[in-house]
Design an enzyme around this catalytic site. Structure first.
Site, PDB file in Angstrom:
ATOM      1  N   ARG A 198       0.856  -1.183   0.000  1.00  0.00           N
ATOM      2  CA  ARG A 198       0.000   0.000   0.000  1.00  0.00           C
ATOM      3  C   ARG A 198       0.897   1.239   0.000  1.00  0.00           C
ATOM      4  NH1 ARG A 198      -2.204  -3.597   3.828  1.00  0.00           N
ATOM      5  NH2 ARG A 198      -4.324  -4.304   3.316  1.00  0.00           N
ATOM      6  N   LYS A 234     -10.201  -1.773  12.916  1.00  0.00           N
ATOM      7  CA  LYS A 234     -11.053  -1.266  13.993  1.00  0.00           C
ATOM      8  C   LYS A 234     -10.273  -0.541  15.076  1.00  0.00           C
ATOM      9  CE  LYS A 234     -14.771  -4.614  13.383  1.00  0.00           C
ATOM     10  NZ  LYS A 234     -15.595  -5.662  14.020  1.00  0.00           N
ATOM     11  N   HIS A 307      -2.542   2.703  -5.736  1.00  0.00           N
ATOM     12  CA  HIS A 307      -2.994   1.406  -5.233  1.00  0.00           C
ATOM     13  C   HIS A 307      -3.169   0.389  -6.356  1.00  0.00           C
ATOM     14  CE1 HIS A 307      -4.344  -0.653  -1.614  1.00  0.00           C
ATOM     15  NE2 HIS A 307      -5.315  -1.218  -2.313  1.00  0.00           N
ATOM     16  N   ARG A 310      -0.550  -2.218  -6.530  1.00  0.00           N
ATOM     17  CA  ARG A 310      -0.761  -3.357  -5.629  1.00  0.00           C
ATOM     18  C   ARG A 310      -1.734  -4.352  -6.269  1.00  0.00           C
ATOM     19  NH1 ARG A 310      -1.054  -5.017  -0.067  1.00  0.00           N
ATOM     20  NH2 ARG A 310      -3.165  -5.459   0.655  1.00  0.00           N
ATOM     21  N   HIS A 333      -3.939  -9.829   3.517  1.00  0.00           N
ATOM     22  CA  HIS A 333      -5.393  -9.927   3.560  1.00  0.00           C
ATOM     23  C   HIS A 333      -5.806 -10.994   4.567  1.00  0.00           C
ATOM     24  CE1 HIS A 333      -5.934  -8.196  -0.772  1.00  0.00           C
ATOM     25  NE2 HIS A 333      -5.855  -7.247   0.138  1.00  0.00           N
ATOM     26  N   TYR A 342      -9.414  -8.256  -5.505  1.00  0.00           N
ATOM     27  CA  TYR A 342      -8.330  -7.424  -6.013  1.00  0.00           C
ATOM     28  C   TYR A 342      -7.770  -7.975  -7.324  1.00  0.00           C
ATOM     29  CZ  TYR A 342      -7.360  -4.188  -2.162  1.00  0.00           C
ATOM     30  OH  TYR A 342      -7.421  -3.167  -1.249  1.00  0.00           O
TER      31      TYR A 342
END
Length: 365
Positions: A198, A234, A307, A310, A333, A342
């Site tokens: 990233r 989160k 991105h 990637r 991932h 992706y």
């Protein structure tokens, strides 16, 4: 009910026996203070906590009411406003916002913190959980990137790298100082693709983040890349992972930059891999701006951003026969389904696969 000494409890942030001059404002502020303390006790990042508290204030300003008067319809109205106002937010962003409102409501309605009792005492009512499955945007996939942000074809990727290298040669031939940052940026784009990183992960790399891989000694000190700033989940700390090197050309690119070009930036003993002209670390905004400059010159779609390199890494590894689980671990991932989303298999790959099916008779009845 016996009071529990838990961080963020209402009685720890509201003074007993004292009636505030402006009760609604005082209690709402105390709620936010308590929520901050509760999240700090969970070791969440300060930036995450601040963003969440600011978002709750924003929602309260939208409703014009305090939390103990919020209704499920307020959530629906806010979501509609966020999705339809000028400059609408992405559906995934709106869902994230509403999830944070739900977290705040969970905190207020948790009996351990005592907010319901305080609100009944002050206002004759109590807060409730206003977010539920019927008024929250569905989460149908762990990744909701725009489909038009695709992987580059191998030809497009080579053209992009060639153009980046040409800018170095042109600047150097003209005697301009700009050849150093041009070389740095050309190498950075190759590293993003070469290790499937990233933008933030690549921009924060240090020299020490590259190391040897005993199972692949041919890559020398660049056999593995240690990612310290992976995408957090989160509000947790950035996730870390080690990405194993798979292409020798990527090693040659970064080795040439580290050994011959980076020292010319005068960074001394500092470890940062991508120094700016002023000696600091280059920003994500710079990476995006430089990518857009090259993309536009090459006539690629305006929606493409760094991105997509990637995406290209994932796609090309899969096309070349790499094990999907290996690719999933490489890019960090949690779920294989995210890696699959992706992946944008090119037409050449699909046609070759079709030809193999036809030639082997697998498509027969």
């Amino acid at each position: 009910m016996k009071r529990v000494l838990v961080e963020g409890a209402a009685h720890l942030v509201l003074a007993d026996g004292v009636v505030p001059l402006h009760p609604q404002e005082a209690v709402f502020t105390a709620m936010l203070t308590g929520w901050e303390r509760q999240q700090r006790a969970r070791l969440l990042a300060a930036s995450t906590i601040k963003a969440r508290v600011d978002l709750v204030r924003r929602f309260a300003a939208f409703t014009g009411t305090p939390p103990w008067e919020w209704l499920p319809g307020d959530v629906e109205d806010w979501a509609t406003d966020l999705l339809s106002s000028p400059g609408p937010l992405a559906r995934s962003t709106v869902r994230t916002y509403l999830n944070q409102i739900a977290m705040f409501c969970d905190y207020l309605t948790d009996a351990r913190y005592g907010w319901a009792e305080q609100c009944v005492e002050y206002f004759g009512t109590h807060p409730s959980q206003i977010c539920h499955e019927d008024n929250m945007p569905s989460h149908s996939s762990p990744y909701e990137g725009r489909p038009e942000v695709r992987a580059l074809t191998r030809r497009e990727l080579q053209d992009f790298f060639d153009y980046a290298d040409e800018q170095v040669l042109r600047a150097r031939a003209s005697g301009r100082k700009g050849w150093l940052p041009a070389f740095r940026d050309a190498t950075l784009f190759k590293v993003i693709y070469g290790w499937g990183l990233r933008r933030r992960e690549a921009g924060n790399l240090d020299l020490a983040d590259f190391s040897r891989n005993p199972k692949a000694p041919e890559f020398g000190r660049y056999g593995a890349c240690y990612v310290r700033f992976g995408k957090a989940v989160k509000g947790s700390s950035p996730r870390r992972r080690t990405v194993l090197t798979v292409w020798d050309w990527s090693v040659e690119a970064v080795a040439e930059y580290v050994e011959e070009v980076r020292p010319l930036f005068g960074v001394g003993k500092r470890q940062l891999l991508w120094p700016s002209e002023r000696g600091g670390r280059i920003t994500g905004r710079h990476i995006t701006r430089r990518f857009a400059e090259y993309r536009d010159t090459l006539g690629l779609e305006e929606v493409l951003h760094p991105h997509c390199l990637r995406h290209s890494y994932i796609t090309h590894l899969i096309e070349d026969g790499a094990d999907p689980f290996f690719v999933q671990r490489q890019v960090g991932h949690a779920w294989g389904s995210t890696t699959a989303i992706y992946t944008h298999a090119g037409s050449d790959f699909m046609n070759n696969a079709l030809r193999e099916v036809l030639d082997t008779g697998l498509g027969g009845q």
